[in-house]
Design an enzyme around this catalytic site. Sequence first.
Site, PDB file in Angstrom:
ATOM      1  N   CYS A  73      90.897   7.966  68.588  1.00  0.00           N
ATOM      2  CA  CYS A  73      91.339   6.581  68.745  1.00  0.00           C
ATOM      3  C   CYS A  73      91.634   6.340  70.217  1.00  0.00           C
ATOM      4  CB  CYS A  73      92.602   6.324  67.938  1.00  0.00           C
ATOM      5  SG  CYS A  73      92.408   6.704  66.199  1.00  0.00           S
ATOM      6  N   ARG A 112      85.793   5.687  72.474  1.00  0.00           N
ATOM      7  CA  ARG A 112      86.590   6.744  71.832  1.00  0.00           C
ATOM      8  C   ARG A 112      86.637   6.598  70.324  1.00  0.00           C
ATOM      9  NH1 ARG A 112      90.067   9.385  75.490  1.00  0.00           N
ATOM     10  NH2 ARG A 112      91.291  10.130  73.746  1.00  0.00           N
ATOM     11  N   TRP A 165      89.402   5.383  65.114  1.00  0.00           N
ATOM     12  CA  TRP A 165      88.403   6.256  64.491  1.00  0.00           C
ATOM     13  C   TRP A 165      89.123   6.834  63.280  1.00  0.00           C
ATOM     14  CZ3 TRP A 165      87.808  11.386  63.058  1.00  0.00           C
ATOM     15  CH2 TRP A 165      86.498  11.816  62.818  1.00  0.00           C
ATOM     16  N   ASN A 182      97.235   7.791  68.163  1.00  0.00           N
ATOM     17  CA  ASN A 182      95.999   8.578  68.186  1.00  0.00           C
ATOM     18  C   ASN A 182      96.381   9.999  67.823  1.00  0.00           C
ATOM     19  OD1 ASN A 182      93.600   9.919  68.800  1.00  0.00           O
ATOM     20  ND2 ASN A 182      94.020   9.959  70.996  1.00  0.00           N
ATOM     21  N   GLY A 183      95.781  10.533  66.747  1.00  0.00           N
ATOM     22  CA  GLY A 183      96.112  11.900  66.337  1.00  0.00           C
ATOM     23  C   GLY A 183      96.271  11.953  64.826  1.00  0.00           C
ATOM     24  N   GLU A 198      69.917  21.389  71.384  1.00  0.00           N
ATOM     25  CA  GLU A 198      70.454  20.183  72.022  1.00  0.00           C
ATOM     26  C   GLU A 198      69.520  18.986  71.777  1.00  0.00           C
ATOM     27  OE1 GLU A 198      73.156  19.293  73.141  1.00  0.00           O
ATOM     28  OE2 GLU A 198      72.778  17.634  74.508  1.00  0.00           O
ATOM     29  N   LYS A 213      70.760  15.607  69.939  1.00  0.00           N
ATOM     30  CA  LYS A 213      70.648  14.277  70.561  1.00  0.00           C
ATOM     31  C   LYS A 213      69.946  13.315  69.611  1.00  0.00           C
ATOM     32  CE  LYS A 213      72.951  14.409  73.032  1.00  0.00           C
ATOM     33  NZ  LYS A 213      73.748  15.452  73.581  1.00  0.00           N
ATOM     34  N   GLU A 251      72.152  12.448  66.442  1.00  0.00           N
ATOM     35  CA  GLU A 251      73.407  11.710  66.612  1.00  0.00           C
ATOM     36  C   GLU A 251      73.205  10.249  67.011  1.00  0.00           C
ATOM     37  OE1 GLU A 251      76.272  13.087  69.511  1.00  0.00           O
ATOM     38  OE2 GLU A 251      74.708  13.657  70.919  1.00  0.00           O
ATOM     39  N   HIS A 305      60.788  32.362  59.211  1.00  0.00           N
ATOM     40  CA  HIS A 305      61.748  32.871  58.232  1.00  0.00           C
ATOM     41  C   HIS A 305      62.315  31.751  57.359  1.00  0.00           C
ATOM     42  CE1 HIS A 305      61.559  36.835  60.017  1.00  0.00           C
ATOM     43  NE2 HIS A 305      61.630  36.240  61.197  1.00  0.00           N
ATOM     44  N   LYS A 328      83.733   9.771  71.167  1.00  0.00           N
ATOM     45  CA  LYS A 328      83.417  10.557  72.357  1.00  0.00           C
ATOM     46  C   LYS A 328      84.321  11.775  72.495  1.00  0.00           C
ATOM     47  CE  LYS A 328      81.337  11.260  76.287  1.00  0.00           C
ATOM     48  NZ  LYS A 328      79.977  11.830  76.194  1.00  0.00           N
TER      49      LYS A 328
HETATM   50  O1  M6R Z   1      84.317  16.782  75.202  1.00  0.00           O
HETATM   51  P1  M6R Z   1      83.642  18.014  74.657  1.00  0.00           P
HETATM   52  O2  M6R Z   1      82.580  18.518  75.531  1.00  0.00           O
HETATM   53  O3  M6R Z   1      84.629  19.073  74.295  1.00  0.00           O
HETATM   54  O4  M6R Z   1      82.972  17.509  73.316  1.00  0.00           O
HETATM   55  C1  M6R Z   1      82.306  18.385  72.465  1.00  0.00           C
HETATM   56  C2  M6R Z   1      81.475  17.641  71.463  1.00  0.00           C
HETATM   57  O5  M6R Z   1      82.268  16.787  70.696  1.00  0.00           O
HETATM   58  C3  M6R Z   1      80.365  16.813  72.126  1.00  0.00           C
HETATM   59  O6  M6R Z   1      79.553  17.593  72.927  1.00  0.00           O
HETATM   60  C4  M6R Z   1      79.504  16.126  71.048  1.00  0.00           C
HETATM   61  O7  M6R Z   1      78.789  17.064  70.323  1.00  0.00           O
HETATM   62  C5  M6R Z   1      78.587  15.088  71.680  1.00  0.00           C
HETATM   63  N1  M6R Z   1      78.540  13.917  70.864  1.00  0.00           N
HETATM   64  C6  M6R Z   1      77.201  15.563  71.859  1.00  0.00           C
HETATM   65  O8  M6R Z   1      76.371  14.621  72.428  1.00  0.00           O
END
Ligand code: M6R
Length: 615
Positions: free
Chosen positions: A2, A27, A75, A101-102, A488, A492, A495, A511, A610
């Site tokens: 949040c 966020r 969130w 937030n939390g 990765e 990408k 997500e 496998h 984020k």
């Molecule tokens: O802020 P951080 O690097 O610790 O975040 C880790 C993950 O939450 C972050 O990399 C997430 O997987 C991204 N959405 C990837 O694009």
Amino acid sequence: MCGIVGYLGNQDAFPILIKGLKRLEYRGYDSAGVAVLSENGQLEYHRRKGKVDDLLQHMEGKVPDGNMGIGHTRWATHGPPNDVNAHPHLSGDGELALIHNGIIENYHALKETLVARGHTFYSDTDTEVLVHLIEEIMKSSEGLDLFEATRVALNEVVGAYAIAVVDTRRPHELVLARKSSPLVIGIGDGEFYIASDAKPIIEYTKNVVYLDDEEVARVSLSSGLKIRTIANHKVTPVITELEMAMESIEKGGYEHFMLKEIHEQPRSIADCLRGRLRLGHETIRMAGIDDHEEMWAEAKRLIIVACGTSWHAGLIAEYMLEDFARIPVEVEYASEFRYRNPVIGKGDILIAISQSGETADTLAAIRMAKEKGAHVFGICNVVGSSISRESHSGAYTHAGPEIGVASTKAFTAQLAVLALVAMRVGRLRGALDQLRFNRLLVELDAIPEKVEALMKSESKIEALAELYKDRPNALFLGRGYNFPVALEGALKLKEISYIHAEGYPAAEMKHGPIALIDENMPVFVVATKDAHYDKVVSNIQEVKARGGQVIAIVTRGDTEVATMAEHVIEVHNSDDAFVPMLSTIPLQLLSYHIAVKLERNVDQPRNLAKSVTVE
Ligand code: M6R
């Protein structure tokens, strides 16, 4: 997760709160709300499911008047996103309003006690319990003001919080507190700006105070900023100067932050290397290592903890550190590591990688490692973040604010820092000879220019995005240093476009995943000219033999893969260890353009946030 904003001063609070919420919307963005307190203690609050714009639409013609207020972008954790669960939450008597937030872990037990004392709850949230608890303490302990009651209440709370609370009876005062969720207080001229991070604050003031864990603050127009711990010890606020530039948090003419951030990579990698990579001196300078040379030279083992994209950077670092420094390395998901009973202690160095520096699991993992006696080296992007402050030593990635939820420039900057660490430690431990070290320095120094050259492929990649955007699945393959690149690439794509994608080490395909391959399955293969090239070529043949469509990332001038693949995208050559900083770029662009063509919300994909500050 949040986002929290607050304002107290002489200006109209509402526009400042809304602007701040928009800056923090990355966020969390499933609902938003504000509460504004007028001079005579009139509280007006509005909450709405959806984005900040939905809140504004709902409030058309109802702009609240007042010089103090709080705002929240949510969130969801407890209770679905809807108007009732949106913050702020109010006390039973309507005098207090609180944003959070939390997660309050013991909210259920607290709620039962409060219900037994006659409190009624309207939302499903843990947050509403907290504001009722403060109200109950104010009522039952005559004379306790908001600040004291909040402090006392937080002693009963288990969990994580960053909160801001207002009391209609004290319209010139805002109470704040934090534990495990970030909170920044901007100090203006007779005014205060509150936010979960510095982005909403930077346009008003550069002077900030980062609240520490278990601290409660009172900001007041008459008495300024006062901080105490929840155990009631006085804390002297430390003012830090922000280094962030305003342009870094604007889109700068790009349609999305993600595209801007992809294009910033030549600059962000160069910024990360600047002053550290010293070509003329044939050395690397990194304060976090220079100050602890003996420890790095004698370390028994390195353990890397991270989540998501940062974990992928950690996997690449494992290969680099083993190769350059000949030291055993383990790479762990922070969320798994912290809930085991890992064997770690003195002589081990834990490297925590995090863009935000606030990821709850990574933060918990470093605390655990510290307790067990390990040295913690933090690699963060956000300056002043919790992980950067709680690490014994570390290095910033200097990529600048990353606002798109999908991590792009932070990833390549992490790889650049990790390359420097691996090389520096390799020299320290005598595992990397000067000749190879010097060659690596030259290669690393050339990366920003090679990344820049890659941007020229964007129109070709956009055309590929058009061809493959409607496929429901995708497979990403790579080997060696390019295996984490495949992971990765898949992350990408899924997500931001919501297409199911899997990343695999190319040799593992047979496998299991090979069963998925048919003429509808696009297979993105990272097949650059490295130590595994011939093997990857064989893997491509295996895909082709089953009708799969191959889109390959190849080294410039490669003619072999071009004869097998449907499409190739060329990247410059480099040392194998540095190729991921290049081979990942086309995959970022591909995901971006597919998501745009599918009309997804690229910067704020559904369900994500984020900064993952809950466990
Ligand atoms: O802020 P951080 O690097 O610790 O975040 C880790 C993950 O939450 C972050 O990399 C997430 O997987 C991204 N959405 C990837 O694009």
